[in-house]
Structures are given as structure tokens and as C-alpha cells.
Design an enzyme around this catalytic site. Structure first.
Site, PDB file in Angstrom:
ATOM      1  N   ASP A 272       0.862  -1.173   0.000  1.00  0.00           N
ATOM      2  CA  ASP A 272       0.000   0.000   0.000  1.00  0.00           C
ATOM      3  C   ASP A 272       0.910   1.237   0.000  1.00  0.00           C
ATOM      4  OD1 ASP A 272      -2.145   1.648  -0.111  1.00  0.00           O
ATOM      5  OD2 ASP A 272      -3.220   0.767   1.558  1.00  0.00           O
TER       6      ASP A 272
HETATM    7  C1  BGC Z   1      -5.047   3.206  -0.056  1.00  0.00           C
HETATM    8  C2  BGC Z   1      -5.185   2.152  -1.128  1.00  0.00           C
HETATM    9  C3  BGC Z   1      -5.101   2.800  -2.480  1.00  0.00           C
HETATM   10  C4  BGC Z   1      -3.779   3.520  -2.585  1.00  0.00           C
HETATM   11  C5  BGC Z   1      -3.521   4.143  -3.950  1.00  0.00           C
HETATM   12  C6  BGC Z   1      -3.838   4.088  -0.277  1.00  0.00           C
HETATM   13  O1  BGC Z   1      -3.844   5.190   0.569  1.00  0.00           O
HETATM   14  O2  BGC Z   1      -5.008   2.583   1.215  1.00  0.00           O
HETATM   15  O3  BGC Z   1      -6.389   1.453  -0.954  1.00  0.00           O
HETATM   16  O4  BGC Z   1      -5.272   1.859  -3.494  1.00  0.00           O
HETATM   17  O5  BGC Z   1      -3.729   4.523  -1.604  1.00  0.00           O
HETATM   18  O6  BGC Z   1      -4.302   5.245  -4.164  1.00  0.00           O
END
Ligand code: BGC
Length: 733
Positions: A272
Site C-alpha cells: 500500500d
Molecule cells: C489506499 C489504497 C489505495 C492507494 C492508492 C492508499 O492510501 O489505502 O487502498 O489503493 O492509496 O491510491
């Protein structure tokens, strides 16, 4: 250059032969994902972070980008990767296509309320089509985190509290995004996230610690991920949280032992956002280099925005700390998905401006999101049949800032959709022209701007427009009040401790109620709300979540009975925040019943009951359930059947729900577990026999070693139109 890898026999051979040509830096580059950085169609950036990313891109040290969208923009970055780097390996372009790209479907929690797997699949399918036309070939969806805590803002993004429903929906969404053929220009790779346990953040506080038992992990958290893997999902995303003391990103048990070894997952795991470097603030990694080492060893294949792999991995390999075989495995997984997407055959296949224009917001997509939206609405209460509204001769007052809002209904996680593009409830109701419709705002929900990245300020003071709303309500036959959360009150970083109507809206509701009791409350929210006053006093309550681009049309169709509501709650609504976590599949205590003394499992100041149970949802008709039986078919399989009849005056749909209870277990079993459901449509007086097959898969559970077992003994089966079931039957294994 890319084309030459495509001439060989199969993808494995192609990947191997490409990898022979790659330097260690180029391999690590494939494991590096960057956020979109500069106006990619403009001049190259000269300094700062963007220029570092740009230099890396030109060297072939970037394998993927996220948040670069639009056929032309994607083409511009892809061109650098394909035409300017030594090996010309195309980028995989990721984006959060969570519930639609530009044309927005209901938030995923709302879609889950439809229990309509075909509609959910279609919603993902059209989202993939629209996103693919804008150059995207990978979505960070579906989020399949089970959560029992409505305080957590990201419940809007999942399918609710139940692992069985969650698994079915995970499958539908993966199939919708990826289709039968990943190579098609209309499908994109999906990503099951967040692996794992994120939905169990303590106290519902965003990013918080997760400490849960092996039993909860195996039986509640894992199943939807397993379903996504079985459906062939190409990627997983790990999660921000630590799980039982080990950050998910550095968690070998999750990523290697369960996912890659036990389940045989062949795709790749992306971290993540910055979750690799965040292992240092968790107190698990000493520094960036250590974080990179822990993440790769634990099985994180791609680094989203930590710069940890690109900066540290080569040295870790040179120093003999990380085995190059781990790098090779990760790169192989990433390249395989790129080949499967067809990017080597045609890196610009998603980059046709003309096609983008035609597909974006097309009628097919609008129709699908409208269909999904009407099916997502849940009728929570309908005293004295206040709904559906009569279509003519009525004076209707419409009240609430959210009623005219064209942005909030898009909900959170709709990064590419423009503000003011949803049909408001006001606009939807205006199409029913034979009534008189008077609108008054009453009060703003928020003050200031509403954006993805910034805390939303709530209006807790300004009641200056109450008098106008009260005046509008006074003479009306029916008052429709659209109240609840703004779209940016749920989602990432949006945990709440108070689940009532935000700001001054409860006061507005009570003030209007004083002058007109004939109220239909249309709720907008990204999570279950605790609204016991409304449940007690307001005759009609409609759960309309955030329904996306076609929101107002969907709400109007349901209010006027052009669609008979069929949604059922995928998550329990609490009476009070103090009851959380509250969920239907709880375990029995030793003292579940009121003995007359205080020594039983209860609260002294609140009932144990939820406000609305899991699976609840009414219709404009009624259904009866009869002749429920469970019969043995083979040694360990059963058939349960029930006769369901439409006993009202209009055609309606019912989600017939089957639950079981394993009465005695070597690990105690929940008081009820959903094990089957079927959506049936019945005309007045029509009846149908609904059958369910109960096999080992439904009757067993995971022990604490993670083995699936079926224990013989006494079971109960229950059936009905909600988790508060109507009929039950006993059976034995
Ligand atoms: C989130 C993810 C997301 C990623 C990319 C993160 O802050 O937890 O679910 O896909 O950002 O935008």
C-alpha cells in the site's frame, strides 16, 4: 523493442527470455511504482521529486505508475518506457477504480446491499471498460476487507460484515473487472486489498493496530481474499496495519505462507502507499534499507511510493542480505501480468483518444450504474405505507442540503469523476411533474470545500435556514428529507466516533417533525448510522447511501414506486456507538439470557439489539415463508428448501437468506452464519420453492491451525428475509 518478446510460445518462456536480458537495476525497476508526477504531456521536470522519478522512468527503473490517467497522458508516459528505455518494457498503469471511473456507481457498501451478484459484476465490468478507455489497465479494487466497525471510514469501500456475502461479491467484482480475457481492451487487472486485517483496526481508528485471533482471521477475514484468488485475481495489495504485532507489509505468514504457498497465488503483491517505509514508524524496521529487506523477504513484490526498493534493493543483493532469487520471483510475477494484459503486443492498446471519448459516460455505462443504484437502495421502515409516494395531486416538500447536492452522492474514492456530475434527488424528483415540489435546504452539512485529501468541516452552528424549511414543510402532504453524511465523511482517513446525523441535521429533522410528521427520511451515508430517534419517530426511512452519478434518478424511482426496493443491509446498524463492534454472527456468551438479575450479558443503558439487523430490508409488498425443511442428500450434503410467497399487491423481489448454526464445536461457532441466499422476483400471490445445497464448504470451518474441518453433530438451519430469520429446522451430520 517490446514486440520482439511476443513472438515466442507462451508467457512463461517470454518472461524468462526477457529476464535474461535484464540487469539487476532493471529488474528492481519493475518492482518500483510511482505516483503520477508532472504534466506528462508537458516539458520534462527539471528539479525535485518529479525529476528524480522522470530520470528513473527514462532508465527503465519504473515498472508501474498510478494516478496517470487519460488516453493521451498514459500514452505519453508509456512512450518513454517503451521507446526511451534500454529494454522498452511497458508500464502497468494503476488507478483506484473503486466504484466507477468517471461515471460513478454506488459506493461498494451500497452495491453489496443489492445482494445482486450479476448487477455487481456488470458494475465492475463497465467501470473497467471506461477506465481502460482512459489508458488504465489495473485497478486497486475490489477492497474485500470485512469490517464490523462502522466507525471505520473505509467500510464504504467494502462489502460489509459477512464473509460469505463478501466472498460472493469479491468473486463478482474480480470477474467483472478482469472478464474472461485480460488481453481484451475492455478489461483490466484487479487487486484484492488490503491483505490483511485492515477492517479490524482497533476502535475503528484509521490505520490502527489489529490484534485478532487465528479463528477470526481464518474464518472471517480470509474467505473473501481466498474467493478473489480462486476467481483468478491478478494482484493483491497488502495493508497499512500491523497484524498481531507484525506489519502486513513485512508479514511473511500472510504474503508467503498463506497467499503464495498455501493458496498458490501466482500474481503479484503491491504494497500500500508507502507502507514499506512506514514499517519504520511502526517500530518494525530500523531504516529504509531494513524496511526494503523485510518487505521483499515477506513477499511484497512491488513498492508503491516508498522509494525503498529502487534505492536499497540492489545494495541488499550485493551485500548478500537479500537473495536475488526473491527479486527474480517478484519480477517474474509482475512481467507475467503485463504479458497477460497484452501490453507487450501493444503497449498503447489502452490509449485511443477517440475511443476514450466514445466510451466515457456512454449510455451503456449510465444505464448500468442506474440499474446498480436502484438495486442498492434499502427500505428500512415504511409505517402505514407512507411509501411509495402518490404520483399526482401531492404537495411535496423536499428538504436537506444533500437533496440538491450533485457532488456528495458520488461518495468517496471517485478520483476521476468531476464534481457536480451526479443527478441530485431534487433533479430526479422534478421529473415526476404531476406533483408540486417545493425545495428548502434547511442547513448545510459542511462548511468550506469538500475534497479527497482534506478533513471535511461540518456545519455545527448555522441554522439560519431552518425557518424556511419549516415553512416549506408545514403545508405539505409529505416531506422528503435527504439527510446524512457528505460523501467525504467516509472513506480513507475518515473514522468517526459519532454515528448520528452530522452537524445540525438531527435538530433540523426534529424541528420539521414538529410541524409535519409525514416524513420520509432519505439517508445518505457511507457507513451504518446510529439514528434511534429517527427510527422511533419517522414513518418512512430509505437507505440511499451514496449512489453515484445516477443517484437522484434512482432515489426518485424508488420513492415513486417505479422500482420496488429490494436491497438488504450488508452491515448491522447499531442503536448506539457503544454497541460497536456489533454483528449478527457473534458467539454466544455463557449468559446470553436475562435471568432477572444483572448477571447476564447486556448493557445497563442500551438494548443488545441492533437498530437494523444484517440482511434487513423491506419491500412495497410482503412475503411469507412456509414449509422449511432440511433433508440429507448424501453422507455429508443436505438440501434445504422453503416456499416463499408474495402476499402483497405488487410485484417484488426478495433476498431469501439461509443461515446455519453448528451447535457444538471444538472452536465455538457463531449463533448464525449466512450460508446461502437467492434473489427471487415474485408477482402478487406467486410462490416459489427456493432450494439451497449445504455441502462441506458450508458446514465446516477453519480450526486454529488453518485447516478446514467439518465436525459431526447437531445443526440448526434458519431461513428468512433478514438475519432475524422466520423459520428454523434441525439437522444432524
Ligand atoms: C489506499 C489504497 C489505495 C492507494 C492508492 C492508499 O492510501 O489505502 O487502498 O489503493 O492509496 O491510491
Amino acid at each position: 523493442m517490446a514486440g520482439k518478446y511476443s513472438k515466442q510460445a507462451n508467457i512463461e518462456v517470454k518472461v524468462d527470455s526477457l529476464m535474461q536480458l535484464m540487469t539487476i537495476e532493471e529488474k528492481i525497476g519493475q518492482m518500483n511504482q510511482y505516483n503520477g508526477f508532472w504534466d506528462v504531456t508537458g516539458p520534462a521536470p527539471k528539479s525535485g521529486d518529479a525529476s528524480k522519478k522522470y530520470e528513473h522512468l527514462k532508465k527503465g527503473y519504473v515498472g508501474s505508475m498510478l494516478n496517470v490517467t487519460g488516453a493521451e497522458e498514459v500514452k505519453a508516459v508509456q512512450k518513454i518506457a517503451v521507446e526511451e528505455t534500454r529494454l522498452g518494457i511497458p508500464l502497468i498503469i494503476g488507478f483506484d477504480v473503486i466504484h466507477g471511473y468517471k461515471t460513478i456507481s454506488p459506493i461498494p457498501l451500497a452495491e453489496a446491499a443489492s445482494w445482486d451478484l450479476e448487477a455487481i459484476k456488470t458494475s465492475a465490468q463497465v467501470a473497467a471498460k471506461e477506465a481502460a478507455a482512459a489508458g488504465i489497465n489495473w485497478t486497486f479494487a475490489p477492497m474485500v476487507d470485512i469490517s464490523r466497525d462502522a466507525r471505520w471510514g473505509r467500510v464504504m469501500e467494502g462489502a460489509g460484515e459477512d464473509p460469505y456475502l463478501g466472498s460472493k461479491i469479491a468473486t463478482a467484482r474480480v470477474n467483472g473487472f478482469q472478464g474472461d480475457n485480460l488481453n481484451s481492451k475492455q478489461t483490466i487487472a484487479a487487486c484484492a486489498k488490503h491483505w490483511a486485517g485492515y477492517g479490524f483496526a482497533e476502535a475503528g481508528k484509521e490505520y490502527n493496530t489489529v490484534d485478532i485471533s487465528a479463528s477470526t482471521l481464518n474464518n472471517i477475514v480470509f474467505p473473501p481474499f481466498k474467493a478473489a484468488n480462486d476467481a483468478g485475481v491478478k494482484t493483491f495489495m497488502n495493508s497499512f496495519n500491523q497484524l498481531n504485532g507484525v506489519p502486513a507489509t513485512g508479514n511473511t505468514f500472510l504474503q508467503r505462507e498463506i497467499l503464495k504457498e498455501k493458496w498458490g497465488f501466482t500474481g503479484f503483491v503491491v504494497s500500500d502507499w508507502a507502507s514499506i517505509i512506514e514499517m519504520t514508524t511502526h517500530g518494525y524496521a530500523k531504516n529504509k534499507k531494513h524496511a526494503a529487506e523485510l518487505a521483499i523477504k515477506a513477499g511484497s513484490d512491488m513498492d508503491m511510493e516508498s522509494y525503498a526498493y529502487v534505492d536499497e534493493l540492489a545494495n541488499l543483493v550485493k551485500d548478500g542480505i537479500v537473495d536475488e532469487a526473491l527479486i527474480d520471483d517478484a519480477v517474474k510475477r509482475i512481467l507475467t501480468v503485463k504479458f497477460e494484459l497484452g501490453l507487450f503486443d501493444n503497449p498503447y492498446k489502452y490509449c485511443n483518444k477517440q475511443n476514450e471519448k466514445q466510451v466515457t459516460g456512454s449510455k451503456e455505462i449510465q444505464d448500468a450504474v442506474l440499474d446498480m443504484a436502484i438495486k442498492s437502495i434499502v427500505l428500512l421502515k415504511n409505517e402505514n405505507n407512507i411509501l411509495p409516494l402518490k404520483k399526482e395531486g401531492q404537495k411535496i416538500a423536499l428538504i436537506g442540503a444533500l437533496a440538491s447536492d450533485k457532488t456528495s452522492p458520488l461518495g468517496n474514492w471517485r478520483l476521476a469523476a468531476e464534481d457536480n456530475t451526479a443527478v441530485s434527488v431534487l433533479e430526479g424528483m422534478q421529473t415526476y411533474t404531476r406533483n408540486t415540489l417545493n425545495y428548502a435546504k434547511g442547513a448545510d452539512v459542511n462548511t468550506g470545500e469538500s475534497v479527497f485529501t482534506i478533513e471535511l468541516a461540518i456545519n455545527t452552528k448555522d441554522k439560519s435556514e431552518f425557518p424556511q424549511a419549516i415553512k416549506t414543510a408545514k403545508g405539505a402532504d409529505v416531506v422528503v428529507m435527504v439527510l446524512g453524511e457528505h460523501g467525504f465523511q467516509s472513506g480513507e482517513g475518515r473514522s468517526r466516533t459519532n454515528l448520528g446525523l452530522p452537524g445540525v441535521q438531527q435538530e433540523l429533522l426534529e424541528a420539521v417533525f414538529k410541524v409535519n410528521k409525514n416524513i420520509v427520511l432519505v439517508l445518505n451515508n457511507g457507513r451504518p448510522l446510529a439514528i434511534p430517534w429517527a427510527e422511533k419517530h419517522i414513518p418512512g426511512i430509505v437507505e440511499a447511501w451514496q449512489l453515484g452519478t445516477q443517484s437522484g434518478n434512482a432515489v426518485a424511482q424508488v420513492l415513486y414506486g417505479d422500482y420496488n426496493p429490494s436491497g438488504k443491509l450488508p452491515m448491522t446498524f447499531p442503536r448506539s456507538v457503544g454497541q460497536i463492534p456489533i454483528y449478527y454472527n457473534y458467539k454466544s456468551t455463557g449468559r446470553p439470557n436475562n435471568s432477572g438479575l444483572v448477571f447476564w450479558s447486556h448493557y445497563t443503558d442500551e438494548s443488545n439489539k441492533p437498530l437494523y439487523p444484517f440482511g434487513h430490508g423491506l419491500s412495497y409488498t410482503t412475503f411469507s415463508y412456509n414449509n422449511f425443511s432440511v433433508n440429507k442428500v448424501t453422507k455429508d450434503s443436505f438440501k434445504a428448501s422453503v416456499v416463499v410467497k408474495n402476499t402483497g399487491n405488487v410485484t417484488g423481489k426478495e433476498v431469501v437468506q439461509l443461515y446455519i448454526r453448528d451447535l457444538v464445536g471444538s472452536i465455538t461457532r457463531p449463533v448464525k452464519e449466512l450460508k446461502g441466499f437467492e434473489l427471487v422476483s415474485l408477482e402478487p400471490n406467486q410462490e416459489v420453492t427456493v432450494s439451497f445445497n449445504l455441502t462441506k464448504d458450508e458446514l465446516g470451518f477453519f480450526n486454529n491451525k488453518g485447516d478446514f474441518i467439518v465436525e459431526s453433530g447437531d445443526f440448526k438451519a434458519f431461513v428468512g428475509g433478514s438475519s432475524e430469520t422466520i423459520l428454523e429446522a434441525d439437522f444432524k451430520i
